[in-house]
Design an enzyme around this catalytic site. Sequence first.
Site, PDB file in Angstrom:
ATOM      1  N   GLY A   1       0.844  -1.181   0.000  1.00 20.79           N
ATOM      2  CA  GLY A   1       0.000   0.000   0.000  1.00 20.79           C
ATOM      3  C   GLY A   1       0.883   1.236   0.000  1.00 20.79           C
ATOM      4  N   THR A   2       2.188   0.993   0.025  1.00 20.99           N
ATOM      5  CA  THR A   2       3.156   2.090   0.045  1.00 20.99           C
ATOM      6  C   THR A   2       3.239   2.809  -1.288  1.00 20.99           C
ATOM      7  OG1 THR A   2       4.758   0.379  -0.459  1.00 20.99           O
ATOM      8  CG2 THR A   2       4.638   1.111   1.828  1.00 20.99           C
TER       9      THR A   2
ATOM     10  N   ASN B   1       7.885   9.756  -5.398  1.00 20.54           N
ATOM     11  CA  ASN B   1       6.500  10.057  -5.786  1.00 20.54           C
ATOM     12  C   ASN B   1       5.882  10.947  -4.711  1.00 20.54           C
ATOM     13  OD1 ASN B   1       3.605   9.912  -6.014  1.00 20.54           O
ATOM     14  ND2 ASN B   1       3.889   8.195  -7.421  1.00 20.54           N
TER      15      ASN B   1
ATOM     16  N   GLN C   1       2.578   8.294   2.828  1.00 16.47           N
ATOM     17  CA  GLN C   1       3.356   7.552   3.819  1.00 16.47           C
ATOM     18  C   GLN C   1       3.545   8.372   5.094  1.00 16.47           C
ATOM     19  OE1 GLN C   1       4.606   4.255   3.963  1.00 16.47           O
ATOM     20  NE2 GLN C   1       2.926   4.295   2.516  1.00 16.47           N
TER      21      GLN C   1
ATOM     22  N   GLY D   1      14.283   6.005   2.353  1.00 12.05           N
ATOM     23  CA  GLY D   1      12.936   5.453   2.544  1.00 12.05           C
ATOM     24  C   GLY D   1      12.033   6.322   3.384  1.00 12.05           C
TER      25      GLY D   1
ATOM     26  N   GLY E   1       8.687   5.011   4.601  1.00  9.54           N
ATOM     27  CA  GLY E   1       7.557   4.258   5.149  1.00  9.54           C
ATOM     28  C   GLY E   1       7.367   4.415   6.643  1.00  9.54           C
ATOM     29  N   GLU E   2       8.439   4.722   7.349  1.00  7.49           N
ATOM     30  CA  GLU E   2       8.342   4.669   8.800  1.00  7.49           C
ATOM     31  C   GLU E   2       8.586   5.994   9.514  1.00  7.49           C
ATOM     32  OE1 GLU E   2       9.845   0.422   9.970  1.00  7.49           O
ATOM     33  OE2 GLU E   2      10.530   0.896   7.968  1.00  7.49           O
TER      34      GLU E   2
HETATM   35 MO1  MOS Z   1       8.680  -2.176   8.876  1.00  5.56          MO
HETATM   36  S1  MOS Z   1       8.131  -2.373  10.851  1.00  5.56           S
HETATM   37  O1  MOS Z   1      10.370  -2.490   9.041  1.00  5.56           O
HETATM   38  O2  MOS Z   1       7.847  -3.424   8.094  1.00  5.56           O
END
Ligand code: MOS
Length: 717
Positions: A473-474, A610, A617, A681, A683-684
């Site tokens: 979903g990223t 993007n 994210q 990255g 995502g986090e």
């Molecule tokens: Mo992320 S918690 O490293 O999938």
Amino acid sequence: MSAPIQAKSMGTAVSRVDGRLKVTGAAKYAGEFNLPNLTHVFAVTSTISRGEITGIDSAAAEKSPGVLAVLTHLNAPKLAEPKNGEKSGGIRIEQRNPLADNKVYYGGQYVAAVVAETSEQGRHAAALLKISYAPETPALTKEAAQKTEKPKKHLDENLQQKKGDIAAGLARTDITKTEQTYSTPTETHNPMEMHATIAHWEAPDRLLVHDAQQYVKGAQAIIAQAFGLKKENVRVICPFVGGAFGCKGPTWPHTILTAMAAKVVARPVRLELTRQQMFSGTGHRPETIQTVALAATRDGKVQAIRHHSEMFDSPVGDWVEPTGIGSTNVLYDAPAIEFDHVVHVVNIASPSFMRAPGECPGTYAVECAMDELAYALKMDPLKLRQVNNSPNHPMKGVPWSTKHLAECYQLGAEKFGWSKRKHEPGSMKDGKLLVGWGVATATYPARAFRAEVHIQLNADGTAVAKSAAHDLGTGQWTSLAQITADAIGLPFEKVKFELGDSALPFGPVAGGSNTTATVGSAIADAAENLKKKLVDLGADAGKPETFADALQRAGMKSLEADGKFEHEENEKLGFQSFGAHFCEVKIDPDLPTVRVTRWVSVMDCGRVVNLKTGRSQILGGVVMGIGMALEEETVYDPATGLPLTRNLADYHVPVHADIHDIEVHFVGEPDYKFNPMGARGMGEIGITGAAAAVANAVYHATGKRVRDLPITPDKLM
Ligand code: MOS
């Protein structure tokens, strides 16, 4: 490293290529593949947290309509002993095969499984099983822990680190000192899509698996090891993931259990965990207790940081929440820094990766501590952070590859209107509502692992690239296609990226926010190799419009090339993303529910491949951080050790009504020392520091410092 890729599609806000498939229901998730002759397995979980199974009466279950098999430790196929990490080629957090013996280590452990023609028949028959136990008193708290340890390393990082003389630093008489303890509860991943597995033995030595996965190659390796198969004889497919947050990175016992069941009934078997089962079978963020001591001179320069963390693990787990590594290790420099991690082993299911493991709870504690220090110094909390913005990695002493945190602070303050903030707690009001403004720093390391990519360029000017990567979903279906397009020099519309299948070239776990960096680097390598071949055919590598002609002249329909990338540590630089969160809360003094009414995040993640999915994210991370601050908490029954808040009615996550305006901005420059895209990255990082920004805003509004998450109304009364 390949040369920097010139950005054409990268840096734009392309919509998701899989968006239409998802909204129309055409995208198939792991549990939705309706294989011929499909059967269903229902996993039965223990009702005790510690002890032994003394008997299983399965007579009624076996006679129940539709039942094909009842699996228990007495009849389950014996599998190879688990191996973790590099030894297995995958991630296996729970160090135990399902149904291996009669021992119970935590509440909710799988103790049996019923295979039936339909899932309803299996679930019904599961209720007819009579399982007797010899229970022991479970160890559930730090005081009752089975053992307490100080492990040296976790995922190759030293858990216990120090520099300088911390005792002397904290004992100085010319400094301002704060020391407080912060606690975070167990939090459980709740993606919309439940974990699901379909296992189909196509031959006695060949297995096809549809599994909700962040790591198809990892699952392939672990399943192969467990069943003694050749890796290439196990194929794991997962093109779409309905959210994951880390829980789908490891291969959990239910996946192995499903393959086991399929072997026993010699038909394809489908399992979908229930929401309740996801509170014990697929990891969680463990409870943490963190004590942070800070000392600073009057100008705000931090002189000493001591960060002591305690957390929990299961008797069959392999997980340390690296709170100190994710925060104190990288946030602020000081002459003396020390962090350590202590692990208590209790009879609770295995914790594991959950969005920014370590960084998220670690930055919560340290960023609250920084706010407390700011108030002790009578200094603006943003100013304190600006004063301590370090050009170097605090523990390694090396410079950052690029760091634009100063711009994050500045732009965020402007967009938020921070200069209008009154320092004193309780000093800002909106009618009768208390208003609080909080700030916190966000940070997450730039990670990369290993990947291989195959590219095929067609004579019609289109290209297809492949790697066993993932899109949780990223947005990787889209961003990896953007990188491929730019790396070759083709328009984005002409390029497709294929992922989510272990039959593709090696792709890394979609974890640690590494996919863009890792797979992108392998794309760059493959594109360079492709262009070399094109030059040999007479094309001009700098002129993509000559590619198709060259292929046609050579009488070729297509041209293929491979690329690979393996990350090597750079000892001379630190690679890290930073950002700043600004949060406004409004609190009714009579009924102190906290409303997060306004939010500004500014992030420096290098190149944003993007802008649309990147913003999503960060926004998603912030929403999850608001949930962490105000709502999320997994509660275990102190008598049985079973999770009590095991549904979305009792386990609260933010809903639309909880979320107001969230602004996301990016600053910085492409980090070409990290990779050819210049991208780190995303995502986090969004969740890091977010809960602290809320907690600090709550203090500013109320004058109450809640150091125990979540900040529920009772704690403000
Ligand atoms: Mo992320 S918690 O490293 O999938």
